[in-house]
Scaffold this motif. Structure first.
Motif, PDB file in Angstrom:
ATOM      1  N   VAL A 134      68.481 -24.059  41.369  1.00  0.00           N
ATOM      2  CA  VAL A 134      67.414 -24.016  43.408  1.00  0.00           C
ATOM      3  C   VAL A 134      68.811 -24.313  43.950  1.00  0.00           C
ATOM      4  N   SER A 135      68.301 -24.452  45.308  1.00  0.00           N
ATOM      5  CA  SER A 135      69.068 -25.179  46.496  1.00  0.00           C
ATOM      6  C   SER A 135      67.429 -25.986  47.186  1.00  0.00           C
ATOM      7  N   HIS A 136      68.463 -26.842  47.080  1.00  0.00           N
ATOM      8  CA  HIS A 136      67.698 -28.467  48.040  1.00  0.00           C
ATOM      9  C   HIS A 136      68.049 -28.334  48.938  1.00  0.00           C
ATOM     10  N   THR A 187      67.696 -29.061  52.994  1.00  0.00           N
ATOM     11  CA  THR A 187      66.309 -29.014  53.843  1.00  0.00           C
ATOM     12  C   THR A 187      66.369 -28.549  55.161  1.00  0.00           C
TER      13      THR A 187
END
Length: 67
Positions: free
Chosen positions: A62-64, A66
């Motif tokens: 997953v990419s966190h 922002t």
């Protein structure tokens, strides 16, 4: 498990890169080892990208970010 496989594939790609460099410097012009090392490196890179794509598709990566 997937992250370990990706790191292993990246390490194999770098190893293939340096073996190709060695073959470029040491082999004569008739040798095909450099071409085989290049082909292996392309295959490993494609498999690494496929693993990363599969990881995002399956939700294991997953990419966190922002933005």
């Amino acid at each position: 498990m997937l992250k370990a496989a990706i790191v292993l594939m990246l390490a194999a790609t770098v190893t293939s890169l340096f073996s190709g460099l060695f073959f470029l410097i040491k082999d004569d012009s008739q040798s095909t080892r450099l071409v085989k090392a290049l082909a292996l490196r392309v295959i490993l890179a494609a498999l690494t990208l496929a693993l990363i794509a599969w990881g995002f598709y399956s939700g294991q990566l997953v990419s966190h970010v922002t933005w």
